[in-house]
Design a protein around this motif. Structure first.
Motif, PDB file in Angstrom:
ATOM      1  N   UNK A  97      75.673  97.898  53.934  1.00  0.00           N
ATOM      2  CA  UNK A  97      74.605  97.231  53.181  1.00  0.00           C
ATOM      3  C   UNK A  97      75.200  96.148  52.314  1.00  0.00           C
ATOM      4  N   UNK A  98      74.332  95.246  51.838  1.00  0.00           N
ATOM      5  CA  UNK A  98      74.800  94.216  50.928  1.00  0.00           C
ATOM      6  C   UNK A  98      73.675  93.381  50.378  1.00  0.00           C
ATOM      7  N   UNK A  99      73.984  92.672  49.297  1.00  0.00           N
ATOM      8  CA  UNK A  99      73.019  91.787  48.658  1.00  0.00           C
ATOM      9  C   UNK A  99      72.813  90.522  49.470  1.00  0.00           C
ATOM     10  N   UNK A 100      71.592  90.029  49.462  1.00  0.00           N
ATOM     11  CA  UNK A 100      71.284  88.749  50.096  1.00  0.00           C
ATOM     12  C   UNK A 100      71.819  87.641  49.194  1.00  0.00           C
ATOM     13  N   UNK A 101      72.713  86.823  49.735  1.00  0.00           N
ATOM     14  CA  UNK A 101      73.293  85.736  48.972  1.00  0.00           C
ATOM     15  C   UNK A 101      72.302  84.578  48.820  1.00  0.00           C
ATOM     16  N   UNK A 102      72.459  83.748  47.792  1.00  0.00           N
ATOM     17  CA  UNK A 102      71.596  82.555  47.644  1.00  0.00           C
ATOM     18  C   UNK A 102      71.666  81.689  48.903  1.00  0.00           C
ATOM     19  N   UNK A 103      70.501  81.245  49.367  1.00  0.00           N
ATOM     20  CA  UNK A 103      70.434  80.419  50.558  1.00  0.00           C
ATOM     21  C   UNK A 103      70.490  81.187  51.863  1.00  0.00           C
ATOM     22  N   UNK A 104      70.524  82.499  51.781  1.00  0.00           N
ATOM     23  CA  UNK A 104      70.640  83.359  52.949  1.00  0.00           C
ATOM     24  C   UNK A 104      69.367  84.174  53.107  1.00  0.00           C
ATOM     25  N   UNK A 105      68.966  84.463  54.343  1.00  0.00           N
ATOM     26  CA  UNK A 105      67.840  85.362  54.581  1.00  0.00           C
ATOM     27  C   UNK A 105      68.347  86.793  54.699  1.00  0.00           C
ATOM     28  N   UNK A 106      67.443  87.754  54.546  1.00  0.00           N
ATOM     29  CA  UNK A 106      67.828  89.162  54.699  1.00  0.00           C
ATOM     30  C   UNK A 106      68.337  89.427  56.113  1.00  0.00           C
ATOM     31  N   UNK A 107      67.750  88.764  57.109  1.00  0.00           N
ATOM     32  CA  UNK A 107      68.209  88.927  58.496  1.00  0.00           C
ATOM     33  C   UNK A 107      69.666  88.481  58.629  1.00  0.00           C
ATOM     34  N   UNK A 108      69.995  87.352  58.028  1.00  0.00           N
ATOM     35  CA  UNK A 108      71.369  86.848  58.094  1.00  0.00           C
ATOM     36  C   UNK A 108      72.324  87.780  57.356  1.00  0.00           C
ATOM     37  N   UNK A 109      71.876  88.302  56.223  1.00  0.00           N
ATOM     38  CA  UNK A 109      72.704  89.233  55.464  1.00  0.00           C
ATOM     39  C   UNK A 109      73.009  90.481  56.271  1.00  0.00           C
ATOM     40  N   UNK A 110      72.003  91.014  56.955  1.00  0.00           N
ATOM     41  CA  UNK A 110      72.195  92.234  57.733  1.00  0.00           C
ATOM     42  C   UNK A 110      73.280  92.047  58.785  1.00  0.00           C
TER      43      UNK A 110
END
Length: 220
Positions: A97-110
Motif C-alpha cells: 500500500x501507499x499514499x497517492x503522490x501529488x499529480x498521481x492517480x490512485x490507479x497509478x499509485x497502486x
C-alpha cells in the motif's frame, strides 16, 4: 427513497459548517484542529460549535496481489509503529500500500506501490472498493485494488531506502493467510478487510480480470 432516514442503509448528506481550522503540528502527518457545527440528525437544528482534532493522511491505494497459478496472495512484512506500541509484534504482516503522490492517480499509485514493495509488475489490475478507515479521527480515503501477478520472481527484500523502508514480501497460499486472519495471528486492518473481501469475491473477480487480460493479449 421510501422509509425513514434511520432505516436507509447508506451514508447520507449532513449540513456541516467548518468555522475555522488550524494545523497545530506539521510532520510526517499533519495534526489539525477544526471548529465546526452540524445539523442535528433528522431535525436540522444545529449542534455546536465544537472542536474536533484530526490527522491528515490523504488518499491511499492498497493492493491485493493474487497469483492465480499458485492460488496465493503476496503480503509483506515490515515495521509498524502502532503494532510495536500496542502489541509485542512490531514486524507486522500487511498488504502492499501507499499514499497517492501529488499529480498521481490512485490507479497509478497502486501499480507503482506493487512494484516498489514486492518487485512484481501487475499483469492486470482494477479498483474493487473503497473505505474510510477511521473517519472520526483520520482524513484518509482507502482504495483497494486486485492485481493479477506472476510471483515466480518475487523479491526477497523491497522498499525505498531513503524512506527507511525494510520490507520482506511473502507468498502466502490463500487458505493459509485466511486462516491467519480467522485465528487472529494478523491484526492489520487493511489486510483483514481486503482478505474478507477476497474470501467472498476475490477468486471470481480474479477470473474475470484474467479474462480481460487474455482479451487484451489476443487483440495485440
Amino acid at each position: 427513497m421510501s422509509g425513514h432516514y434511520r432505516d436507509q442503509l447508506r451514508d447520507q448528506p449532513l449540513d456541516v459548517e467548518f468555522l475555522c481550522e488550524e494545523t497545530v503540528y506539521s510532520g510526517f502527518r499533519d495534526y489539525s484542529v477544526a471548529e465546526l457545527r452540524h445539523a442535528r440528525l433528522g431535525e436540522g437544528r444545529p449542534i455546536g460549535p465544537m472542536k474536533r482534532e484530526f490527522l491528515t493522511i490523504g488518499e491511499v491505494a492498497i493492493i491485493i496481489p493474487y497469483d492465480p497459478r499458485r492460488d496465493s496472495i503476496v503480503v509483506i512484512r515490515q515495521f509498524r509503529l502502532g503494532a510495536a506500541k500496542l502489541t509485542p509484534n512490531g514486524a507486522a504482516i500487511e498488504l502492499p500500500a501507499g499514499l497517492v503522490d501529488p499529480g498521481e492517480t490512485a490507479d497509478e499509485t497502486a501499480a507503482r506501490e506493487l512494484t516498489e514493495e514486492t518487485g512484481l509488475e501487475a499483469l492486470a489490475i482494477e479498483r474493487c472498493f473503497s473505505l474510510l478507515p477511521s473517519p472520526g479521527m483520520l482524513l484518509e480515503h482507502a482504495n483497494f485494488y486486485l492485481a493479477i501477478v506472476d510471483a515466480s520472481n518475487l523479491a526477497y527484500k523491497a522498499g525505498e531506502a531513503d524512506e527507511h523502508e525494510d520490507i520482506h514480501p511473502i507468498l502466502a497460499p490463500v487458505d493459509d493467510i485466511l486462516a491467519a486472519v480467522d485465528e487472529g495471528r494478523v491484526l492489520n486492518g487493511f489486510l483483514i478487510t481486503g482478505l474478507h473481501w477476497f474470501a467472498r469475491k476475490g477468486r471470481a473477480r480474479a477470473q474475470a480480470l484474467q479474462g480481460t487480460l487474455f482479451d487484451d493479449q489476443e487483440g495485440t
